[in-house]
Design an enzyme around this catalytic site. Structure first.
Site, PDB file in Angstrom:
ATOM      1  N   GLU A  12       0.569  -1.228  -0.385  1.00  0.00           N
ATOM      2  CA  GLU A  12       0.033   0.270   0.039  1.00  0.00           C
ATOM      3  C   GLU A  12       1.004   1.269  -0.153  1.00  0.00           C
ATOM      4  OE1 GLU A  12      -3.375  -2.275   2.320  1.00  0.00           O
ATOM      5  OE2 GLU A  12      -2.037  -1.018   3.252  1.00  0.00           O
ATOM      6  N   ASP A 217     -12.768  -5.439  -2.252  1.00  0.00           N
ATOM      7  CA  ASP A 217     -13.583  -6.608  -2.355  1.00  0.00           C
ATOM      8  C   ASP A 217     -14.855  -5.919  -1.601  1.00  0.00           C
ATOM      9  OD1 ASP A 217     -13.900  -6.756   0.734  1.00  0.00           O
ATOM     10  OD2 ASP A 217     -11.471  -6.887   0.203  1.00  0.00           O
TER      11      ASP A 217
END
Length: 263
Positions: A12, A217
């Site tokens: 990230e 998701d």
């Protein structure tokens, strides 16, 4: 200004340390902390690891040990709303610990002895992040994400949202759980595992903060499918480009536009 940039996973923050001017590393509190400049902004980058305690410890360390004046948390999250899709971006307007429950001593979700359940992000930083995210989607998405990856994850027309993010020490991976959270927390857009802890630390220490999440998701039974592939090939590029846009805005003194949620 000294900007502290926190993420839970190495992917990230992929590329940020490499983009630093004159970086140097300090190991403190079992963390590698990189100090330097990002696009003319004094910056400190660190990985918190996963979970609220790790995130709170990291945020406190950045303020108390490294003197950061603003904190930005970047990473991924699961969708908690049908209008929020994989590849969309959520900028936190406020954050809540969805697993905090000291009832009946205190109301559910309220952090004991603070009287607060929802910690509001810094308004200026939220608007700056909205603008940076919007600029990324408008001008860099097509060239930053491989066409095959855009097809695999159906990144056709990603959007930027602004609203409530919930944090808890659990990976939400069932429809029933996400539906229950949505019913308990009206307006919930996304779920993750760190942001609200950082928000509480920043509130108590008086530090402006912002949280931005790429939706990886739908927080259901398929949540773990291709998760790391998405983080590496999509979310990492999102984070790098948005942080670059954000820092360039700060360096140029650009005032944020009043962008509404769901742009």
């Amino acid at each position: 200004m000294r900007l502290g940039i926190i993420s839970a996973l190495h992917e990230e923050q992929q590329g940020l340390v490499e983009a630093m001017q004159s970086p140097y590393k300090i190991i403190h509190g079992m963390r590698e902390v990189w100090v330097g400049q990002l696009w003319e902004i004094d910056a400190v980058c660190v990985l918190s690891r996963i979970g609220k305690v790790a995130a709170a410890m990291t945020a406190t360390l950045l303020v108390e040990k490294f003197g950061v004046t603003h904190i930005l948390f970047t990473g991924v999250a699961g969708s908690a709303d049908k209008s929020v899709h994989v590849g969309d971006i959520v900028v936190a307007e406020s954050l809540v610990q969805h697993d905090m429950d000291a009832s009946p001593l205190f109301p559910r979700h309220e952090v004991p002895l603070t009287g607060i359940s929802h910690f509001a992000s810094d308004q200026t930083m939220a608007l700056q992040l909205l603008q940076a995210a919007g600029d990324f989607l408008d001008t860099e998405l097509a060239t930053s994400i491989d066409a095959q990856e855009r097809a695999v994850f159906a990144l056709q027309a990603p959007r930027v949202h602004r609203g409530l993010i919930g944090s808890g020490d659990q990976f939400v991976g069932s429809r029933e759980r996400i539906q229950a959270l949505g019913a308990a927390l009206p307006g919930l857009l996304a779920v993750e595992m760190e942001g609200a802890a950082v928000a509480q630390v920043c509130f108590e220490l008086g530090i402006p903060f912002g949280v931005i999440r790429t939706i990886s998701d739908n927080a259901n039974e398929n949540a773990a499918t291709d998760f790391m592939r998405f983080v590496k090939s999509v979310a990492a590029r999102y984070a790098f480009c948005i942080v670059r846009q954000f820092c360039r805005q700060l360096g140029a003194g650009v005032q944020p536009n009043k962008v509404s949620a769901g742009t």
